[in-house]
Every structure is written in structure tokens, then in C-alpha cells.
Design an enzyme around this catalytic site. Sequence first.
Site, PDB file in Angstrom:
ATOM      1  N   CYS A   1      -0.796  -0.046   3.209  1.00  0.00           N
ATOM      2  CA  CYS A   1      -1.131  -0.100   1.782  1.00  0.00           C
ATOM      3  C   CYS A   1      -2.196   0.925   1.414  1.00  0.00           C
ATOM      4  O   CYS A   1      -2.309   1.317   0.254  1.00  0.00           O
ATOM      5  CB  CYS A   1      -1.602  -1.501   1.403  1.00  0.00           C
ATOM      6  SG  CYS A   1      -3.025  -2.074   2.347  1.00  0.00           S
TER       7      CYS A   1
ATOM      8  N   GLY B   1       0.882  -8.050   0.540  1.00  0.00           N
ATOM      9  CA  GLY B   1       2.288  -7.680   0.400  1.00  0.00           C
ATOM     10  C   GLY B   1       2.524  -6.923  -0.892  1.00  0.00           C
ATOM     11  O   GLY B   1       1.623  -6.303  -1.449  1.00  0.00           O
ATOM     12  N   SER B   2       3.737  -6.998  -1.371  1.00  0.00           N
ATOM     13  CA  SER B   2       4.123  -6.214  -2.542  1.00  0.00           C
ATOM     14  C   SER B   2       3.533  -6.792  -3.823  1.00  0.00           C
ATOM     15  O   SER B   2       3.245  -7.989  -3.918  1.00  0.00           O
ATOM     16  CB  SER B   2       5.650  -6.175  -2.665  1.00  0.00           C
ATOM     17  OG  SER B   2       6.143  -7.444  -3.063  1.00  0.00           O
TER      18      SER B   2
ATOM     19  N   GLU C   1      -3.869  -8.962  -2.047  1.00  0.00           N
ATOM     20  CA  GLU C   1      -4.003  -7.568  -1.603  1.00  0.00           C
ATOM     21  C   GLU C   1      -2.609  -6.973  -1.645  1.00  0.00           C
ATOM     22  O   GLU C   1      -1.776  -7.245  -0.783  1.00  0.00           O
ATOM     23  CB  GLU C   1      -4.612  -7.530  -0.187  1.00  0.00           C
ATOM     24  CG  GLU C   1      -5.166  -6.173   0.199  1.00  0.00           C
ATOM     25  CD  GLU C   1      -4.086  -5.219   0.667  1.00  0.00           C
ATOM     26  OE1 GLU C   1      -3.761  -4.294  -0.108  1.00  0.00           O
ATOM     27  OE2 GLU C   1      -3.561  -5.391   1.770  1.00  0.00           O
TER      28      GLU C   1
ATOM     29  N   VAL D   1       5.878  -9.607  -5.399  1.00  0.00           N
ATOM     30  CA  VAL D   1       5.714 -10.944  -4.829  1.00  0.00           C
ATOM     31  C   VAL D   1       4.324 -11.485  -5.156  1.00  0.00           C
ATOM     32  O   VAL D   1       4.159 -12.674  -5.430  1.00  0.00           O
ATOM     33  CB  VAL D   1       5.948 -10.911  -3.305  1.00  0.00           C
ATOM     34  CG1 VAL D   1       5.657 -12.275  -2.689  1.00  0.00           C
ATOM     35  CG2 VAL D   1       7.377 -10.488  -2.997  1.00  0.00           C
ATOM     36  N   GLY D   2       3.323 -10.607  -5.153  1.00  0.00           N
ATOM     37  CA  GLY D   2       1.965 -11.025  -5.479  1.00  0.00           C
ATOM     38  C   GLY D   2       1.855 -11.639  -6.863  1.00  0.00           C
ATOM     39  O   GLY D   2       1.123 -12.616  -7.071  1.00  0.00           O
TER      40      GLY D   2
END
Length: 317
Positions: free
Chosen positions: A115, A59-60, A81, A63-64
Site C-alpha cells: 500500500c 485492504g482495499s 488502512e 471493502v474498507g
Amino acid sequence: MKPSEDAPIACGLLISDVLHEAGLPAGVLNVVTNDRADAAEVVSALIADERVRMVIFTGSTEVGRAIGVQTAQHLKPAVLELGGKNALLVLEDADVDCAVDAAVFGSFMNAGPICMCVDRVIVHRAVAEQFTAGFAARVRALPCGDPADPGTAVGPVVNAGAAQRVAALVTDAVAREARLAAGTGQVEEPGTLIRPVVLTGVTKEMRIYYDEIFGPATVIHVVDSVDKAVTLANDTPYGLTAGVITENLATGLEVARRLRTGIVHINDQSIADEPQAPFGGVKSSGYGRFGGQAGAEAFTDTRWITAQTSGHAHYPI
């Protein structure tokens, strides 16, 4: 598995159904869906649960980072990732037709929200005019619209918010004197469709220079040397994947070694993912790898077990 709130069926429930039909025993995979407003609480509960031994997140970057902090607090390994600002480098000796084909596919597959998609094409000045004309013409001719139509090449993005975000990046760039070689950046009906955009003349003052696009738009940068191409490709907080188009394999390998990305494809665009290959990035694109031996190691713990087969061990005291 906690799928995205934007696509809980395709990213979670459908996968669960397929695996169940394939024979996966009940209870091995558990899909947790949630309202967007509850996402942070659900994620925190999952990470804190003692039954969860490790965390994989796609994800983003924003948020990661939050997930990385929480997994660290619980001393649980994580594979993150995250985003990408992937470049396709078109060198002076490149086959321009090959480069155009690679750039079109790499930029606009799945309407851009991958991505690994090409956010930037960095092209040597010697072939820039020919490449830009060919690329823009191909992009303008891409069939757009209904994803249920087999002839559609570029469909809508996931929701109106995603479309508005991409449109805002294009609008900001054009307002600061970037030039549209293809597309307008305007959102069309049903409120989620943007026809593919190609921008030139993008500078660092524009948001699209550094921000991940994650939609049907890409940027062409023109450079005068391989060194400048590498420097520009590395001028990003991200480091997921890249592509290099050249007729000289030795040059391609040399450029690949200098790119700060987890993945590089020589004479191909930036999108490629195979289960036997390690997948992941560096910098703000995350850490850890899944796929291949690296993925096997990420999902397991190495243990040391000894056994005395005869007699007794001797101790000094």
C-alpha cells in the site's frame, strides 16, 4: 484475525504459529479462514459479534468503506488502512542518483503490491531527462522471476487476476499514447509475472492516472515547479504516504506540510513502517492510526475513575 483469501498461510496461520511458539496463551489470537464466496458473511458476523470491541482492517478502499459502514451501525471503533496512490517528488536540487535508488526500491519492492509503494514519480523538468534515463535503465536490469532464487529482485504477483489487472492498466495507458520507458506490461509464465514497467506521458484520461496500481509498474510525471509537483501529488482520492528528494531540508519540510498524506519521508521513498511511529492515511486511504502512542490510543478506551479517600462527598440536596 481474518487473513486474505489469497494468502491465508502467510497472512494468518503462520503468524499464529509464531506467536503461539513465542508464548502467547491459547485463545488470545483466533484465526478465521474462509472461502472467498463467504467473505462478506464472515466479516459481517465478526463485526456484529458482541465479543468484538473494535475492528482493524487493512485492504482495499472498496471493502474498507463497507466495513466502515458496518462498524458504524454497531457503534464500534474502526481503524481502516486502505489504498494509496503514493508519489515520490524529485525536486530540482535533488541528488539524481539518490532519487533513482529511492524510486527503484519504492516502486518495485515486493513486486509492487504494498500500500506504501511508489505509484508516481513526480520529477522537476531540470533533472527529468537524467532521472528518467537512469531510472529506466536500472528498472530494465532488475532480475525477475522465481522468488525462491536469492538473486531475484521482482517476483510474481499473488495470482493471475492481480497480474491481469496490472496488465490492463498498462495496456489502457499505452493505447492512449503513454510511452513505455521500461517493460511491456505483458503477463509471462507462470501467468503471474510482469516485468517492471515504467510509463511516461500519462494523462488524466488513462485509468492508471488515478487507479492504484498495486503491482510492478510506476509512472513518471514531469513538472516545472514545486507548486505543480505538490498540486499533482495531491490530485488523487488517496492520501497514505509520500517521499520528497531534495538537498534542502527546509524545502523538504515545506513541501511535506503541503502534501495531503498521513506520512511523508524526506530524502527517502514512500515505504517505511516502524512500530513506534503512527501509521495511517487520510482521504480514501482510510482513518485511524496504529503504531506508537496513536496505536495505543486506538486499541484502548480512556476511562475516568474517582475515589473518595476520606469522609463523604457533600451534595446540594
